[in-house]
Design a protein around this motif. Structure first.
Motif, short mmCIF file in Angstrom:
data_model
loop_
_atom_site.label_atom_id
_atom_site.label_comp_id
_atom_site.label_asym_id
_atom_site.label_seq_id
_atom_site.Cartn_x
_atom_site.Cartn_y
_atom_site.Cartn_z
N ALA C 85 0.82 -1.21 0.00
CA ALA C 85 0.00 0.00 0.00
C ALA C 85 0.85 1.27 0.00
O ALA C 85 0.53 2.26 -0.64
CB ALA C 85 -0.94 0.00 1.21
N LYS C 86 1.94 1.21 0.70
CA LYS C 86 2.80 2.38 0.82
C LYS C 86 3.25 2.85 -0.58
O LYS C 86 3.20 4.04 -0.90
CB LYS C 86 4.02 2.02 1.66
CG LYS C 86 4.58 3.20 2.42
CD LYS C 86 5.60 2.74 3.44
CE LYS C 86 6.32 3.95 4.05
NZ LYS C 86 7.34 3.48 5.03
N GLU C 87 3.66 1.88 -1.34
CA GLU C 87 4.12 2.18 -2.70
C GLU C 87 3.00 2.79 -3.56
O GLU C 87 3.20 3.70 -4.34
CB GLU C 87 4.61 0.88 -3.34
CG GLU C 87 5.43 1.06 -4.59
CD GLU C 87 5.74 -0.30 -5.22
OE1 GLU C 87 5.26 -0.53 -6.35
OE2 GLU C 87 6.40 -1.13 -4.55
N LEU C 88 1.80 2.21 -3.35
CA LEU C 88 0.63 2.69 -4.09
C LEU C 88 0.40 4.16 -3.83
O LEU C 88 0.16 4.96 -4.74
CB LEU C 88 -0.59 1.87 -3.62
CG LEU C 88 -1.82 1.84 -4.51
CD1 LEU C 88 -1.51 1.19 -5.84
CD2 LEU C 88 -2.95 1.08 -3.81
N VAL C 89 0.49 4.55 -2.56
CA VAL C 89 0.28 5.94 -2.17
C VAL C 89 1.38 6.82 -2.72
O VAL C 89 1.15 7.91 -3.23
CB VAL C 89 0.19 6.06 -0.63
CG1 VAL C 89 0.19 7.52 -0.20
CG2 VAL C 89 -1.03 5.32 -0.09
N GLU C 90 2.58 6.33 -2.66
CA GLU C 90 3.72 7.15 -3.11
C GLU C 90 3.71 7.38 -4.61
O GLU C 90 4.11 8.44 -5.09
CB GLU C 90 5.04 6.48 -2.67
CG GLU C 90 5.38 6.81 -1.21
CD GLU C 90 6.43 5.88 -0.64
OE1 GLU C 90 6.96 5.03 -1.40
OE2 GLU C 90 6.70 5.97 0.57
N LYS C 91 3.26 6.35 -5.32
CA LYS C 91 3.26 6.48 -6.78
C LYS C 91 2.51 7.73 -7.25
O LYS C 91 2.95 8.43 -8.14
CB LYS C 91 2.64 5.22 -7.40
CG LYS C 91 2.60 5.25 -8.91
CD LYS C 91 2.50 3.85 -9.52
CE LYS C 91 1.37 3.03 -8.94
NZ LYS C 91 1.27 1.71 -9.55
N SER C 92 1.37 7.97 -6.62
CA SER C 92 0.58 9.13 -7.02
C SER C 92 0.70 10.28 -6.02
O SER C 92 0.21 11.37 -6.27
CB SER C 92 -0.89 8.73 -7.18
OG SER C 92 -1.01 7.58 -7.97
N GLY C 93 1.29 10.01 -4.91
CA GLY C 93 1.58 11.07 -3.96
C GLY C 93 0.37 11.73 -3.34
O GLY C 93 0.34 12.95 -3.18
#
Lengths: 341, 341, 341, 341
Positions: C85-93
């Motif tokens: 999930a962390k990556e998911l959030v970071e991808k779109s910021g």
């Protein structure tokens, strides 16, 4: 005078507006008596009628259906009664008859007229397929209902990236499909007058998707059919319940497009919603005018005719002329529609 | 070819449908380029325009207003530009101009045409008062809005035992009042073409109440006025804010009827609601056909004309013929309406 | 803050109103940045989004569909993404995510929330079957469309002396059938929650005919079904085209009633018309409120919740509570409806 | 039992649906006799009533107005009758009375109840301003009509680059303005609960024009008024005809904005169109439920109460509680609306 009115055939928004108009003009202006036969020609044959005064038609202008009821023509009984037309007239004692109906009703009206009954017809059909009149009331309402449905379906088609096939009424003539398709912004229109090739529709949809438009709406008259050999659609098969398993051209075409396109295609069959309910303003005005002119024609003794819209005028045209052939969609009207696909 | 389009004058449902249709026919069938001038003739004079391709007109069929904007004609500047028509055409480089508008717009179109600009006009007015065409788009929508309002007002008038005076649009011609009055079942209709006597309306209301109908709805065109000497309605007075204190004929008539009848009478002024929003199916079809035929006329080189509905056909008629006189409601159309009061 | 918005699942009138409201409140009041993910969760997984400012949401309040597109959930891919999930959030910021959708969408939202993504959900379904909220937007529009159809069908049923079976949406919950049946004056209502016996419907129709009412309208949810052993309706059979030949309960019931009654019975399947197009005023207000409160919840840090209507207030309720069971029609609501059959 | 029903006060869509529902539940389920008093409390005082059976209420569900008529309360005569309540009941011989009406009607109902008459009230007002119930029927219809008008006006405002001021109903409470303003996308809303400063509206319009949005729509409740000292609007002046020359706040505000902005501003006064005609599906359902629950309360002997919507349930609340104060728009509801201006 004593004027008889009846409504026959399928439901059509505006019938009550004609009845009301006949009563108002006849009673208020001419001091006539008006009687309404119940359930179409059945009431005429049986001598079942009721008096129609201003109160009887109060509040019905905007109501769908017909306060007089309707029924299918019993052909044999009707033909027999025509042989004895004088008796038919004497039974109810009317001086003129105003039958309001579609092709079948007007053909019957013509038989009565030929048998010596003083008749002035009023044409009625949501299908707009009666010759000799520019338009019939009920048609505008049907087109409006179908257009509103297409307005709604477009947003859904777009968000689901789907093809929608909307089947509208019109067994022999495609006027509703033509005009609601144009008004609803359909990307394809299939008419009974013009066998379609599913391959053309497939091409249209693919070109739209290629242009980034990820949906399409196709408007199909119930009487539309594919050109010979272009599509196997199972017409004529009977299922175990004794019903024909062919589910209508809209459903068959949606299945076919889904198969060929590999994209979701969904049928929507509008059905009877198109022929009931409150008439549009246009239909109320036309129906009211037809009723008024029918009474005028009765008082001028112009029997054997029906009312017809010609440009902005209401004229009388011979019943004979009106019922001999169906008014279908001409090629140039289709070309106009085609350009905005 | 390069075809310029513009919309001028008041808002009218169907403008976008014309623009869309012009673009589709011209681009898809003929491979033309279409440009849209902004804010009516102002954009033409300034050379302000934008290209119109299929994407630019996507989704606008059912939308009211005009994507091109509109503005009032600056007469002097326009006349000056006409003296230099060649330059005007060269500035934007178009081969044909399709102005869509009402009487003022079409008169200007005629001036351009006389000055040598290749013009095909499209008539537009909710008032339906342009000669040479059976109908204009926008009118059906306006009549529909007014009719729906009257449908609603009737139940209220009835339960309050009131007289309702509904003022609809129509400064010089009473078509909206005539048709919405007929469709809405008004018990009195007042048109600009036919000065009314309030005493007649009082009599009608009293007769209705005597018959047990404890309400009445009267439909009045904004341009209707009493016959000389029949009613003092304060037209022309100016109040302290510099506004004319005459509140419109609907309000004045409601006051007058309340005073004479000793019963509650209320005005309802429908106003601009009649000229905005989604066009009816009828108006979308007519507007689409007009756009199609305008492009055809351009390609046949039939300039100096406008599109016109004649019966079921769209024809070309000379601009000169269309703008010389207003199409008003003839006496026999009023007689039809009168019979159902 | 940077707030992400997405719409998922089937079309529902009011989606655009939520998006617009989120943008207005976030941008104007808080100075937030808003991004819209395209095609539902697919856009979130792919990092496909676009910025949403005031101009991007101008003019969309009354439009059906969703400007962001929608798609079906790819479950496996989604579950995998939740594990990261962390990556998911970071991808779109983004700092908070506002998913707008039905049960599936909200269940997915809960998974994201459990995985640590800051989520505030907005419930959406025309079926009104989400627990914890009195109503969902889209439902009022669907009921309105179905009611208008029944208004129209009644006049036709009456003039043809027919039974009409109207199939409306509602696979698992019968809210649309209940409320449109009540509003449209249906004489029988069949819900998924309550297996019906065709014999009861036959009895009702026969009693109506005996009372002189020569028509009936029956409103059936698509998920309604007969009680065991009361009717053979061929569910589950597959035809030669690989489609299920069961044509839906509306059609099956119409056939059955026609057979048992010996009177004409016709099915009308309203279909997707119920889920597209302009939302009613009620749905626009509710959708706008939900959007506003979602932004407030984001700024209060109340994640893991969704907006819910409770009486006249919009509250926050845990996603967990909302998605565990379907809100079905309780027996006492059916009893209210039953009394006016 | 013998149950009396009456409708009093202004017109409100849904009255007929309540009457129909009372009759169906009472007659079919309980075998009661129902009588309808004519013209509100006047019929009760005079003993003017008619029997209401299933046929009497057939076909009225979707019709505006009231089949029983209505009238204003004659306060003195009513108070005198209350002193002799026993006689009042005996004259018409009813066991329970169901008055359907607004605040005045329910206050009268409470007086009857205090005098010993067995009363169950049903609240009715398009203004939605009755305490103790989440909503009243009629309100949704009024909001729908106003919203549709704003949808239409927006396209016209945009193409004319105009400010439109739409005056809707609501003398003491601004619910219609609030919800139709939100649903219609108004850029400003003025409520009776919250005096406005024209300077704020001028600022809003100027900011919109600066952002390139060349139009604005402002929704004003008829009872809205400027904050002290912010605008001179001539309230209270009487003209030569004895009518107040103040034309309503909508007109006054349009003049004021035009003067301050130097741009065209036009008032549109929706008036009685908001309170007549076919009720929406929402209002039909709520009215039907209220009628059902009123009969239940009668049979449980829960007199002195009225029906009320609380969340999704219909409850009984004491008449005393309902009529002591008006339900006005709270500040937080206005804040929600404000955010999308």
């Amino acid at each position: 005078m004593r004027i008889g009115v009846l409504t026959a055939g399928g439901d059509c928004p505006g019938l009550n507006a004609v009845i009301r108009s006949v009563v108002h003009r006849a009673v208020t202006h001419y001091g006539d008596e008006v009687i309404g036969f119940e359930d179409g020609y059945a009431g005429l044959l049986d001598g079942r009628y009721r008096p129609l005064d201003l109160n009887a038609v109060s509040g019905i202008l905007a109501r769908g259906g017909t306060i007089l009821g309707s029924s299918r023509l019993e052909r044999d009984r009707f033909a027999a009664a025509c042989d004895n037309a004088k008796e038919l007239v004497e039974k109810s004692g009317f001086d003129a008859l105003v039958p309001i109906g579609g092709e079948g009703t007007l053909t019957a009206a013509r038989m009565l007229s030929d048998a010596g009954v003083p008749v002035v017809g009023v044409p009625k059909t949501i299908d707009n397929d009666i010759s000799s009149t520019d338009r019939t009331f009920g048609f505008d309402t049907a087109v409006g209902v179908a257009t509103e449905a297409m307005d709604r379906l477009k947003t859904t088609a777009e968000s689901h990236q789907r093809v929608m096939v909307v089947e509208v009424m019109g067994r022999h003539a495609g006027w509703i499909a033509l005009e609601s398709g144009m008004a609803g912004g359909a990307h394809g229109i299939c008419l009974p007058e013009r066998p379609f090739d599913p391959a053309d529709l497939v091409k249209m949809v693919e070109e739209r998707f290629a242009r980034g438009k990820k949906f399409a709406v196709i408007c199909v008259a119930e009487g539309a059919h594919p050109a010979d050999g272009t599509m196997d659609y199972g017409k004529g098969e009977i299922d175990q319940f004794g019903h024909e398993r062919f589910q209508g051209i809209g459903t068959a075409l949606a299945y076919e497009l889904e198969r060929r396109l590999g994209k979701e295609a969904r049928p929507v069959i509008l059905g009877h919603v198109q022929r009931g309910g409150t008439p549009t303003a246009y239909d109320r005005v036309l129906a009211t005018r037809f009723g008024w002119h029918a009474v005028e024609a009765v008082h001028r003794g112009e029997f054997g005719n029906m009312t017809a819209l010609r440009g902005t005028d209401v004229k009388m045209v011979p019943l004979a002329e009106a019922v001999t052939r169906l008014k279908t969609v001409p090629a140039d009207r289709f070309r106009e529609a085609e350009s905005v696909f």
